[in-house]
Design a protein around this motif. Structure first.
Motif, PDB file in Angstrom:
ATOM      1  N   ILE A 147       0.835  -1.206   0.000  1.00 51.51           N
ATOM      2  CA  ILE A 147       0.000   0.000   0.000  1.00 51.51           C
ATOM      3  C   ILE A 147       0.870   1.258   0.000  1.00 51.51           C
ATOM      4  O   ILE A 147       0.582   2.235  -0.710  1.00 51.51           O
ATOM      5  CB  ILE A 147      -0.943  -0.018   1.216  1.00 51.51           C
ATOM      6  CG1 ILE A 147      -1.915  -1.205   1.112  1.00 51.51           C
ATOM      7  CG2 ILE A 147      -1.711   1.293   1.329  1.00 51.51           C
ATOM      8  CD1 ILE A 147      -2.645  -1.508   2.403  1.00 51.51           C
ATOM      9  N   GLN A 148       1.937   1.252   0.774  1.00 51.11           N
ATOM     10  CA  GLN A 148       2.815   2.412   0.814  1.00 51.11           C
ATOM     11  C   GLN A 148       3.448   2.677  -0.552  1.00 51.11           C
ATOM     12  O   GLN A 148       3.551   3.831  -0.983  1.00 51.11           O
ATOM     13  CB  GLN A 148       3.928   2.188   1.850  1.00 51.11           C
ATOM     14  CG  GLN A 148       3.463   2.304   3.291  1.00 51.11           C
ATOM     15  CD  GLN A 148       4.592   1.984   4.252  1.00 51.11           C
ATOM     16  OE1 GLN A 148       5.323   1.016   4.057  1.00 51.11           O
ATOM     17  NE2 GLN A 148       4.733   2.791   5.286  1.00 51.11           N
ATOM     18  N   THR A 149       3.871   1.625  -1.220  1.00 45.96           N
ATOM     19  CA  THR A 149       4.553   1.807  -2.509  1.00 45.96           C
ATOM     20  C   THR A 149       3.626   2.401  -3.554  1.00 45.96           C
ATOM     21  O   THR A 149       3.965   3.374  -4.230  1.00 45.96           O
ATOM     22  CB  THR A 149       5.132   0.473  -3.002  1.00 45.96           C
ATOM     23  OG1 THR A 149       6.071  -0.018  -2.034  1.00 45.96           O
ATOM     24  CG2 THR A 149       5.834   0.647  -4.340  1.00 45.96           C
ATOM     25  N   ILE A 150       2.428   1.842  -3.716  1.00 44.35           N
ATOM     26  CA  ILE A 150       1.494   2.404  -4.695  1.00 44.35           C
ATOM     27  C   ILE A 150       1.047   3.795  -4.253  1.00 44.35           C
ATOM     28  O   ILE A 150       0.747   4.666  -5.073  1.00 44.35           O
ATOM     29  CB  ILE A 150       0.285   1.476  -4.921  1.00 44.35           C
ATOM     30  CG1 ILE A 150      -0.427   1.803  -6.233  1.00 44.35           C
ATOM     31  CG2 ILE A 150      -0.676   1.516  -3.749  1.00 44.35           C
ATOM     32  CD1 ILE A 150       0.355   1.507  -7.474  1.00 44.35           C
ATOM     33  N   GLY A 151       1.034   4.035  -2.940  1.00 43.06           N
ATOM     34  CA  GLY A 151       0.656   5.345  -2.420  1.00 43.06           C
ATOM     35  C   GLY A 151       1.633   6.448  -2.768  1.00 43.06           C
ATOM     36  O   GLY A 151       1.293   7.639  -2.679  1.00 43.06           O
ATOM     37  N   LEU A 152       2.863   6.084  -3.171  1.00 42.97           N
ATOM     38  CA  LEU A 152       3.827   7.095  -3.599  1.00 42.97           C
ATOM     39  C   LEU A 152       3.334   7.855  -4.822  1.00 42.97           C
ATOM     40  O   LEU A 152       3.705   9.004  -5.034  1.00 42.97           O
ATOM     41  CB  LEU A 152       5.172   6.433  -3.900  1.00 42.97           C
ATOM     42  CG  LEU A 152       5.926   5.870  -2.690  1.00 42.97           C
ATOM     43  CD1 LEU A 152       7.095   5.008  -3.155  1.00 42.97           C
ATOM     44  CD2 LEU A 152       6.411   6.988  -1.779  1.00 42.97           C
ATOM     45  N   GLU A 170      -0.359  -0.949  12.667  1.00 41.33           N
ATOM     46  CA  GLU A 170       0.803  -0.065  12.640  1.00 41.33           C
ATOM     47  C   GLU A 170       0.562   1.121  11.695  1.00 41.33           C
ATOM     48  O   GLU A 170       1.506   1.655  11.105  1.00 41.33           O
ATOM     49  CB  GLU A 170       2.037  -0.854  12.193  1.00 41.33           C
ATOM     50  CG  GLU A 170       2.384  -2.036  13.088  1.00 41.33           C
ATOM     51  CD  GLU A 170       2.703  -1.598  14.509  1.00 41.33           C
ATOM     52  OE1 GLU A 170       3.250  -0.488  14.684  1.00 41.33           O
ATOM     53  OE2 GLU A 170       2.402  -2.356  15.449  1.00 41.33           O
ATOM     54  N   GLY A 171      -0.678   1.525  11.581  1.00 40.14           N
ATOM     55  CA  GLY A 171      -1.042   2.563  10.622  1.00 40.14           C
ATOM     56  C   GLY A 171      -0.373   3.892  10.861  1.00 40.14           C
ATOM     57  O   GLY A 171      -0.053   4.609   9.905  1.00 40.14           O
ATOM     58  N   GLY A 172      -0.154   4.258  12.106  1.00 39.75           N
ATOM     59  CA  GLY A 172       0.461   5.551  12.406  1.00 39.75           C
ATOM     60  C   GLY A 172       1.850   5.671  11.805  1.00 39.75           C
ATOM     61  O   GLY A 172       2.174   6.655  11.127  1.00 39.75           O
ATOM     62  N   GLN A 173       2.701   4.685  12.043  1.00 41.31           N
ATOM     63  CA  GLN A 173       4.057   4.702  11.496  1.00 41.31           C
ATOM     64  C   GLN A 173       4.052   4.601   9.976  1.00 41.31           C
ATOM     65  O   GLN A 173       4.863   5.233   9.298  1.00 41.31           O
ATOM     66  CB  GLN A 173       4.868   3.544  12.102  1.00 41.31           C
ATOM     67  CG  GLN A 173       5.274   3.760  13.542  1.00 41.31           C
ATOM     68  CD  GLN A 173       6.163   4.983  13.729  1.00 41.31           C
ATOM     69  OE1 GLN A 173       6.976   5.317  12.869  1.00 41.31           O
ATOM     70  NE2 GLN A 173       6.017   5.671  14.851  1.00 41.31           N
ATOM     71  N   ALA A 174       3.119   3.795   9.450  1.00 48.18           N
ATOM     72  CA  ALA A 174       3.033   3.634   7.998  1.00 48.18           C
ATOM     73  C   ALA A 174       2.627   4.944   7.320  1.00 48.18           C
ATOM     74  O   ALA A 174       3.164   5.316   6.271  1.00 48.18           O
ATOM     75  CB  ALA A 174       2.041   2.528   7.654  1.00 48.18           C
ATOM     76  N   LEU A 175       1.677   5.636   7.908  1.00 48.20           N
ATOM     77  CA  LEU A 175       1.237   6.917   7.373  1.00 48.20           C
ATOM     78  C   LEU A 175       2.341   7.966   7.482  1.00 48.20           C
ATOM     79  O   LEU A 175       2.525   8.783   6.574  1.00 48.20           O
ATOM     80  CB  LEU A 175      -0.013   7.395   8.104  1.00 48.20           C
ATOM     81  CG  LEU A 175      -1.319   6.686   7.746  1.00 48.20           C
ATOM     82  CD1 LEU A 175      -2.395   6.994   8.784  1.00 48.20           C
ATOM     83  CD2 LEU A 175      -1.800   7.101   6.353  1.00 48.20           C
ATOM     84  N   LEU A 176       3.070   7.944   8.592  1.00 47.78           N
ATOM     85  CA  LEU A 176       4.159   8.899   8.772  1.00 47.78           C
ATOM     86  C   LEU A 176       5.234   8.684   7.707  1.00 47.78           C
ATOM     87  O   LEU A 176       5.752   9.650   7.120  1.00 47.78           O
ATOM     88  CB  LEU A 176       4.765   8.744  10.170  1.00 47.78           C
ATOM     89  CG  LEU A 176       5.913   9.683  10.531  1.00 47.78           C
ATOM     90  CD1 LEU A 176       5.491  11.140  10.385  1.00 47.78           C
ATOM     91  CD2 LEU A 176       6.398   9.410  11.947  1.00 47.78           C
ATOM     92  N   TRP A 177       5.562   7.427   7.419  1.00 48.54           N
ATOM     93  CA  TRP A 177       6.528   7.108   6.368  1.00 48.54           C
ATOM     94  C   TRP A 177       6.066   7.684   5.035  1.00 48.54           C
ATOM     95  O   TRP A 177       6.844   8.295   4.308  1.00 48.54           O
ATOM     96  CB  TRP A 177       6.680   5.591   6.268  1.00 48.54           C
ATOM     97  CG  TRP A 177       7.688   5.121   5.267  1.00 48.54           C
ATOM     98  CD1 TRP A 177       9.002   4.810   5.505  1.00 48.54           C
ATOM     99  CD2 TRP A 177       7.481   4.894   3.861  1.00 48.54           C
ATOM    100  NE1 TRP A 177       9.623   4.419   4.336  1.00 48.54           N
ATOM    101  CE2 TRP A 177       8.714   4.459   3.308  1.00 48.54           C
ATOM    102  CE3 TRP A 177       6.381   5.030   3.006  1.00 48.54           C
ATOM    103  CZ2 TRP A 177       8.864   4.148   1.960  1.00 48.54           C
ATOM    104  CZ3 TRP A 177       6.525   4.729   1.669  1.00 48.54           C
ATOM    105  CH2 TRP A 177       7.756   4.293   1.147  1.00 48.54           C
ATOM    106  N   LEU A 178       4.798   7.501   4.724  1.00 54.33           N
ATOM    107  CA  LEU A 178       4.278   7.975   3.442  1.00 54.33           C
ATOM    108  C   LEU A 178       4.197   9.500   3.398  1.00 54.33           C
ATOM    109  O   LEU A 178       4.492  10.120   2.367  1.00 54.33           O
ATOM    110  CB  LEU A 178       2.907   7.353   3.183  1.00 54.33           C
ATOM    111  CG  LEU A 178       2.335   7.510   1.769  1.00 54.33           C
ATOM    112  CD1 LEU A 178       3.304   6.971   0.730  1.00 54.33           C
ATOM    113  CD2 LEU A 178       0.989   6.817   1.662  1.00 54.33           C
ATOM    114  N   ALA A 179       3.810  10.112   4.512  1.00 53.97           N
ATOM    115  CA  ALA A 179       3.700  11.573   4.562  1.00 53.97           C
ATOM    116  C   ALA A 179       5.030  12.253   4.256  1.00 53.97           C
ATOM    117  O   ALA A 179       5.064  13.353   3.696  1.00 53.97           O
ATOM    118  CB  ALA A 179       3.198  12.013   5.940  1.00 53.97           C
ATOM    119  N   GLN A 180       6.127  11.609   4.587  1.00 48.73           N
ATOM    120  CA  GLN A 180       7.459  12.169   4.341  1.00 48.73           C
ATOM    121  C   GLN A 180       7.892  12.022   2.886  1.00 48.73           C
ATOM    122  O   GLN A 180       8.928  12.570   2.495  1.00 48.73           O
ATOM    123  CB  GLN A 180       8.477  11.474   5.253  1.00 48.73           C
ATOM    124  CG  GLN A 180       8.239  11.739   6.725  1.00 48.73           C
ATOM    125  CD  GLN A 180       9.046  10.822   7.628  1.00 48.73           C
ATOM    126  OE1 GLN A 180       9.423   9.718   7.247  1.00 48.73           O
ATOM    127  NE2 GLN A 180       9.324  11.285   8.836  1.00 48.73           N
TER     128      GLN A 180
END
Length: 250
Positions: A147-152, A170-180
């Motif tokens: 999800i993170q990769t396609i979300g880029l 672990e959505g918080g950390q995953a979202l933070l990674w993507l937000a950056q």
């Protein structure tokens, strides 16, 4: 990035996922250039003018749900049959109740398998979006990297990626990674989801980096102020400064 196609092929030979991955690898800490555009399937998706006929927005996603119901209603239909199934219908890029209902009517394991396959392998943005919408009705943590990769490619996939990630443990950390690693409208969706998730671990980042001067910051500035406890942080900073000044005898 140019995409080679075989003679007589009807479309690009690279999936949207692989396109995102190729752009991410050279500079994994930064957003992809131009939000990943042009996408490898751009020739199949020329920008369309909006129809002057007003459509009932309550019907958005209904055509997609019909296709999904027919697919899941056939026990041995493989996911790859859906790759070109959505080219002639409007596919919502946000959470949609019709699509979510179709996913809930089908077998959970099959929905998960179909969503994963479409996100990972689809060479068409419409079917990749539907795959992500299916994963956004689920909660499996091992889907997070997918999800993170396609979300880029966040202008197109950001809303559903954010929806899917906030459902994960672990959505918080995953979202933070993507937000950056996203910009523009995609960043708006991801940061809003990060605020809704309310992860304490993200507050410092939200305080320091969420508002980066882009005019789109106005869409989430209030949410960031609430989630990051900006009022408390600024009050504490003023108290510390006053104490330091007093102790220094100023």
């Amino acid at each position: 990035m140019s995409v080679t196609t075989e003679p007589g092929s009807l479309g690009p030979q690279i999936s949207l996922f692989d396109h995102a991955l190729r752009l991410h690898r050279p500079d994994p800490g930064s957003p992809p250039p131009r939000d990943g555009e042009p996408y490898p399937d751009d020739e199949r998706h020329p920008r369309r003018r909006r129809s002057k006929t007003r459509r009932d927005r309550r019907l958005d996603g209904a055509d997609v749900a019909v296709i999904l119901d027919a697919h899941f209603g056939t026990a041995d239909a493989p996911p790859n049959e859906l790759v070109d199934a959505f080219c002639d219908v409007d596919v919502p890029i946000h959470r949609n109740e019709h699509i979510a209902a179709a996913a809930l009517r089908a077998d959970r394991q099959r929905v998960r398998k179909t969503g994963r396959w479409l996100v990972r392998h689809s060479t068409d943005r419409c079917s990749a979006t539907v795959g992500l919408a299916l994963l956004a009705t689920d909660w499996a943590d091992n889907d997070v990297p997918l999800i993170q990769t396609i979300g880029l490619l966040s202008d197109r996939f950001g809303p559903l990626a954010a929806e899917a990630l906030q459902r994960r443990r672990e959505g918080g950390q995953a979202l933070l990674w993507l937000a950056q690693r996203v910009t523009g409208w995609g960043r708006v969706y991801v940061i809003e989801a990060l605020c809704r998730h309310g992860a304490a671990a993200s507050r410092q980042w939200l305080r320091r980096h969420a508002c980066d001067g882009d005019f789109l910051n106005g869409y989430f500035a209030g949410k960031v102020a609430t989630t990051a406890h900006l009022h408390e942080a600024s009050s504490a900073a003023r108290s510390t400064m006053t104490w330091s000044i007093t102790r220094a005898g100023c």
